[in-house]
Design an enzyme around this catalytic site. Structure first.
Site, PDB file in Angstrom:
ATOM      1  N   LYS A   7       0.848  -1.202   0.000  1.00  0.00           N
ATOM      2  CA  LYS A   7       0.000   0.000   0.000  1.00  0.00           C
ATOM      3  C   LYS A   7       0.884   1.253   0.000  1.00  0.00           C
ATOM      4  CE  LYS A   7      -0.387  -0.273   5.052  1.00  0.00           C
ATOM      5  NZ  LYS A   7      -1.216  -0.798   6.165  1.00  0.00           N
ATOM      6  N   TYR A  10      13.780  31.377   8.302  1.00  0.00           N
ATOM      7  CA  TYR A  10      12.457  31.921   8.630  1.00  0.00           C
ATOM      8  C   TYR A  10      12.301  32.151  10.124  1.00  0.00           C
ATOM      9  CZ  TYR A  10      10.456  31.133   3.981  1.00  0.00           C
ATOM     10  OH  TYR A  10      10.167  31.176   2.645  1.00  0.00           O
TER      11      TYR A  10
END
Ligand SMILES: *Cc1c(COP(=O)(O)O)cnc(C)c1O
Length: 373
Positions: free
Chosen positions: A39, A258
């Site tokens: 998956k 940042y």
């Protein structure tokens, strides 16, 4: 031109290690059969490649979560193999599932009714797996509903059950009492479905010291991460290296990135590398965790940006710091389990978020020893 210099980083995927890990589990759980969970694009590593590789190892039972994932793999798996859809089907998707011959896992009375009704309409018995809830309360019929189902056998009149399964809640912790409880509950419930193959174990379950029923469903251990917390007998599969874009000197008292979130408390060298949260490197690692350059730890300095990270390379010799020099994010100095730990998450999340922008370098197919060698 080398392909990998067009991308910010190179993701190495060792196919031979995947095959080896599969084989380790196969030997461990025999005579139970070893399937594979593929998956989420085989936990981010490429489902088609992994399916082909494991087929060569004799794997014929593949598990995905959604019908859409099965669609992409049916041709590859072919009629001799089986694809199980763990979440079962959304209402209305049943016909499309029959058309490709995938096997839904029936998790609820509703899913059973929808599937059986389609069988009635088509005048045939349709293959399915049945999931029972042995104690996790996520998917599957709780014991009381299994009793109802058994009392009304016509509800499965047009279903051909080919697997009874359940899932463990704490298989990564061998000391958890629930492992034994779920084992007993599953054993008792599955006894009501004689001659139908049974499956309980994911990766962690395969490493529990007891029987493994008829089929196991490992995922994460095949892909090289620890099947139980703090203990990893698997071969590492992924490596991740990024290239240095730029190196700068930042004086004592200067700030980086940042929010100016990193304050340099000494005169520092800061390198910027081309991996960010858009590549699946968790933003949570802002100011935490590290990368390695020539074996030297370089802590992440400041916030993880979308496309880049700044790292403190003050302690790394200059000869390793030229533009294009490789920086290790995953490799011999730092495993996927280490990064997951630093990021307050699990290896599953790190793996499945691996970026689509990486240059992918698949290596080392084949050559491994047979069981018992
Ligand atoms: C994802 C999943 C697995 C595989 O689990 P791992 O811990 O990765 O081995 C097995 N069974 C079910 C039902 C799953 O959802």
């Amino acid at each position: 031109m080398k392909m990998d210099i067009m991308a910010g980083a190179r993701l190495g995927i060792d196919l031979a290690a995947i095959a080896d890990n599969y084989r380790v589990i196969k030997c461990l759980v025999a005579p139970a059969i070893t399937g594979a969970v593929v998956k989420a694009d085989a936990y981010g590593l490429g489902a088609a490649r992994v399916v082909k590789l494991l087929q060569a190892e004799g794997c014929q039972h593949f598990f995905v979560a959604h019908l859409s994932e099965a669609m992409g793999l049916v041709d590859l798996v072919g009629p001799s193999g089986a694809i199980f859809i763990l979440n079962g089907l959304q209402p209305g998707a049943e016909t499309a599932c029959v058309a490709i011959g995938a096997v839904p896992v029936l998790n609820s009375m509703y899913q059973i009714e929808q599937w059986n009704n389609l069988g009635i309409a088509r005048g045939e018995r349709l293959k399915a797996a049945l999931q029972v809830d042995s104690g996790m309360a996520r998917l599957g019929l709780p014991p009381a509903e299994v009793a109802q189902l058994l009392a009304h056998a016509h509800r499965l009149s047009h279903v051909e059950l080919c697997l009874v399964m359940s899932h463990l809640a704490c298989s990564d912790d061998p000391g958890a009492i629930s492992n034994e409880q779920q084992f007993s509950v599953f054993k008792a419930i599955s006894a009501h479905f004689p001659n139908i193959p049974r499956s309980l174990d994911n990766s962690g379950g395969c490493f529990l010291d007891r029987g493994h029923f008829d089929l196991v469903r490992p995922g994460i251990a095949i892909y090289g991460a620890a099947p139980r917390t703090g203990q990893n007998p698997m071969k590492p599969v992924v490596s991740l290296d990024a290239r240095i874009i730029q190196v700068r000197a930042v004086p004592e008292g200067g700030s980086v990135g940042y929010g100016l979130a990193h304050l340099c408390t000494r005169a520092s060298k800061i390198a910027t590398i081309g991996v960010g949260y858009a590549d699946g490197w968790p933003r949570y690692l802002s100011g935490k965790g590290a990368v390695y350059i020539a074996g030297v730890r370089a802590p992440i300095a400041g916030r993880v940006s979308m496309d880049s990270i700044t790292v403190d390379v003050t302690d790394v010799p200059d000869r390793h710091l030229h533009p294009g020099a490789l920086v290790e994010l995953l490799g011999s100095n730092q495993t996927i389990d280490d990064v997951a730990h630093d990021a307050g998450t699990i290896a599953y999340e790190i793996l499945t978020q691996l970026g689509a922008r990486y240059h992918r370098d698949y290596r080392g197919i084949g050559a491994t020893e047979p069981c018992g060698a």
